[in-house]
Write a protein that holds these residues in place. Structure first.
Motif, short mmCIF file in Angstrom:
data_model
loop_
_atom_site.label_atom_id
_atom_site.label_comp_id
_atom_site.label_asym_id
_atom_site.label_seq_id
_atom_site.Cartn_x
_atom_site.Cartn_y
_atom_site.Cartn_z
N LEU A 129 -32.06 -10.83 -25.25
CA LEU A 129 -32.72 -11.73 -24.45
C LEU A 129 -33.15 -11.40 -23.25
CD1 LEU A 129 -32.49 -14.59 -23.93
CD2 LEU A 129 -29.74 -14.35 -23.73
N ALA A 130 -32.01 -9.90 -23.30
CA ALA A 130 -32.11 -9.16 -21.85
C ALA A 130 -33.97 -8.44 -21.85
CB ALA A 130 -30.81 -8.29 -21.75
N ALA A 131 -33.26 -7.90 -23.07
CA ALA A 131 -35.07 -6.60 -22.56
C ALA A 131 -36.58 -8.27 -22.66
CB ALA A 131 -34.90 -6.19 -23.99
N SER A 132 -36.03 -8.79 -23.81
CA SER A 132 -37.42 -9.80 -23.35
C SER A 132 -37.22 -10.69 -22.44
CB SER A 132 -37.01 -10.54 -24.60
OG SER A 132 -36.15 -11.23 -24.62
N CYS A 133 -35.97 -11.17 -21.38
CA CYS A 133 -36.47 -11.38 -20.26
C CYS A 133 -36.82 -10.38 -18.58
CB CYS A 133 -34.86 -12.35 -19.98
SG CYS A 133 -34.88 -13.75 -20.72
N LEU A 134 -36.15 -8.99 -19.28
CA LEU A 134 -37.01 -7.83 -18.48
C LEU A 134 -38.19 -8.01 -18.49
CD1 LEU A 134 -36.66 -5.93 -16.98
CD2 LEU A 134 -36.15 -4.10 -18.57
N LEU A 135 -39.36 -8.00 -18.88
CA LEU A 135 -40.42 -7.79 -19.53
C LEU A 135 -41.48 -8.56 -19.65
CD1 LEU A 135 -42.77 -5.57 -20.22
CD2 LEU A 135 -42.02 -6.49 -22.66
N VAL A 136 -40.82 -9.96 -19.72
CA VAL A 136 -41.42 -10.95 -19.18
C VAL A 136 -40.93 -11.05 -17.32
CG1 VAL A 136 -40.65 -13.95 -19.05
CG2 VAL A 136 -41.31 -12.76 -20.85
N SER A 137 -40.25 -10.79 -17.26
CA SER A 137 -40.09 -11.02 -15.97
C SER A 137 -41.02 -10.31 -15.42
CB SER A 137 -38.44 -10.85 -15.06
OG SER A 137 -38.23 -10.62 -14.30
N LEU A 138 -41.37 -8.46 -15.70
CA LEU A 138 -41.75 -7.78 -15.08
C LEU A 138 -43.79 -8.39 -14.67
CD1 LEU A 138 -40.38 -4.46 -16.14
CD2 LEU A 138 -40.55 -5.09 -14.42
N LEU A 139 -43.01 -9.14 -16.22
CA LEU A 139 -44.90 -9.21 -16.34
C LEU A 139 -45.88 -11.27 -16.18
CD1 LEU A 139 -45.52 -8.14 -20.26
CD2 LEU A 139 -46.78 -6.74 -17.98
N ARG A 140 -44.64 -11.00 -15.01
CA ARG A 140 -44.80 -12.62 -15.02
C ARG A 140 -45.99 -13.02 -13.99
NH1 ARG A 140 -40.77 -11.21 -11.19
NH2 ARG A 140 -41.85 -12.04 -9.45
N ASN A 141 -46.72 -12.00 -13.32
CA ASN A 141 -47.08 -12.62 -12.30
C ASN A 141 -49.29 -12.21 -13.25
OD1 ASN A 141 -46.00 -13.16 -10.39
ND2 ASN A 141 -46.11 -11.18 -9.45
N ALA A 142 -49.45 -11.49 -14.28
CA ALA A 142 -49.87 -11.21 -14.87
C ALA A 142 -50.10 -11.78 -16.12
CB ALA A 142 -50.16 -9.80 -15.70
N ILE A 143 -49.58 -12.72 -16.65
CA ILE A 143 -49.58 -13.62 -17.66
C ILE A 143 -49.80 -14.75 -17.16
CG2 ILE A 143 -48.58 -14.67 -19.98
CD1 ILE A 143 -45.96 -12.68 -19.48
N PRO A 144 -50.96 -15.32 -17.35
CA PRO A 144 -51.65 -16.98 -17.16
C PRO A 144 -51.28 -17.78 -17.73
CG PRO A 144 -53.28 -15.45 -18.03
CD PRO A 144 -52.10 -14.70 -18.16
N LYS A 145 -50.55 -19.24 -16.78
CA LYS A 145 -50.02 -19.80 -17.44
C LYS A 145 -50.03 -21.14 -19.24
CE LYS A 145 -50.76 -24.20 -15.19
NZ LYS A 145 -52.25 -24.17 -14.26
#
Lengths: 225, 228
Positions: free
Chosen positions: A56-72
């Motif tokens: 949970l922590a690792a995937s949320c960190l990575l998702v959050s870091l990449l949140r602007n690079a991932i188109p919805k």
């Protein structure tokens, strides 16, 4: 949380959110598959909880870091790939730490991929939040999940095997209540804890009623489930 | 869905979607392969340790384990060879004096909940099974899992007769699980009362495995007498 920037929650709030107010098991009632399946003993519960916390922590960190690079449009596929990656990491790590534990947790390690807490948190929180609060929130959720599992696993092990963490509590004359470590026991114990939580909530609501007609807690809870 | 996207003011280009997915796949790929390679050695060491612990339990006095496989044409060490599909795997177990202490092999059969996998120790001189251990099972706690603890049941495996018939093609007497209290012969297993399904699974697993392995193994047993 549906209107986030109104009053930004502090990092401490983010961390504590999952422990009590939004506890994934007892309040949001998410991730029931491992909750019922692996909680036959306290040690299994803790291991499963910690494995989930890490993912949970690792995937949320990575998702959050990449949140602007991932188109919805491609976000679900992206989140699932990220979650699956960290589940694989945990899977190998547990094999390297202890094969006995790996056997005990069985397929449920891999099934963390499909645990709805993970995609739920990535989608509802990490994708909209900067890395530090996102990770703290995920970590808190994970610990809340671990505490929930432990609460169920501890009770089931005590009643069903007369032990806690493998240490015998009642001596050799204790007749274990075997059904508690069988699948139905998971439902019984979970139901009892949910009653306890509901009773607490009711009590709190009754107390606050005379002072104010409409209180905010239930709406925040409802918006996330 | 696409219409909605097109109507939205922010337009996401095909390239940026592909780029994002490619980026994520690359990052995740690097993480997975990195972790896989760095855990390879400890995982293999753990598996070896777990196997040795199991084997030492069913063959007391064991010190060293070598994995082999047996086919119709003979026996071969597993290391450095590909194991054919019809081969039967087994472990040659040596004592501190480097002499063959026995053979260990796995048998499995469907129990009450799932496959019951047992490891048994075979004593070459006695031509008998001298110990069993459970590799994995999901039997009911307190009922089926008594096969691990029930002393009367475990007594069956102090010297369970698995002698080969004269033509070396099969066991002289098939290993059989019988109803609790009716064991008469050395090749019968006295079932646990109330856990008959699991007891039978143990007997069936051992019988199948011994029937497949021993006729291929015993004629070549002299190859294994001392530790290579």
């Amino acid at each position: 949380m549906s209107t986030p920037e109104k009053k930004a929650p502090s990092n401490m709030d983010e961390l504590l959110d999952g422990l009590w107010k939004q506890n994934p098991i007892f309040v949001m009632v998410l991730g029931m598959c491992p909750t019922l399946a692996v909680t036959v003993s306290a040690i299994n519960s803790i291991s499963m909880g910690l494995a989930t916390t890490f993912v949970l922590a690792a995937s949320c960190l990575l998702v959050s870091l990449l949140r602007n690079a991932i188109p919805k449009e491609v976000r679900i596929a992206s989140f699932i790939v990220i979650i699956a990656t960290f589940v694989t990491v945990v899977d190998y790590a547990i094999q390297a730490i202890s094969l006995d534990l790996y056997e005990a947790l069985g397929a449920y390690i891999k099934l963390i991929v499909a645990n709805c807490i993970l995609l739920g948190r990535a989608e509802a929180h990490a994708a909209k939040t900067p890395p530090i609060p996102a990770t703290l929130n995920a970590f808190g959720m994970g610990i809340g999940f671990t505490i929930g599992l432990l609460a169920i696993g501890g009770v089931r092990e005590i009643l069903g095997a007369g032990k806690l963490f493998g240490i015998s509590l009642f001596g050799p004359h204790f007749q274990p209540w075997v059904v508690m470590v069988l699948p139905p026991g998971g439902f019984f114990v979970l139901a009892c804890w949910l009653i306890v939580f509901a009773w607490f909530k009711q009590n709190k609501a009754n107390k606050s009623k005379p002072q104010q007609g409409c209180h905010t807690t239930p709406t925040t809870e409802g918006s996330r489930a | 869905m696409t219409e909605q996207t097109q109507a939205a003011p922010v337009f996401t280009s095909t390239a940026s979607m592909i780029r994002a997915l490619g980026l994520i796949a690359t990052i995740c790929g690097v993480i997975i392969v990195g972790v896989y390679e760095s855990t390879l050695t400890p995982v293999a060491a753990n598996k070896k340790l777990a196997l040795e612990r199991q084997v030492f339990k069913v063959l007391p006095g064991a010190k060293h384990v070598t994995e082999y496989f047996a086919t119709a044409s003979g026996i071969t060490p597993t290391e450095g060879h590909t194991v054919p599909a019809d081969a039967v795997r087994f472990y040659a177990v040596y004592g501190a004096d480097k002499k063959l202490a026995g053979i260990a092999a796995e048998g499995s059969s469907a129990g009450y909940a799932d496959q019951v996998r047992v490891l048994y120790g075979y004593d070459v001189t006695k031509q008998a099974i001298v110990g069993i251990g459970v590799v994995s099972m999901r039997e009911t706690p307190g009922i089926g899992d008594k096969i691990l603890t029930d002393e009367d049941f475990l007594k069956n495996f102090k010297e369970l007769d698995v002698r080969l018939a004269g033509d070396m093609q099969a066991l002289a007497n098939a290993v059989k699980t019988v109803k609790h209290g009716t064991k008469k012969n050395a090749w019968e297993i006295d079932a646990i009362s109330g856990a008959t399904v699991t007891s039978k699974a143990v007997g069936r697993g051992i019988n199948q495995s011994a029937q497949a392995l021993l006729p291929k193994l015993v004629p070549h047993i002299d190859q294994l007498r001392s530790q290579p």
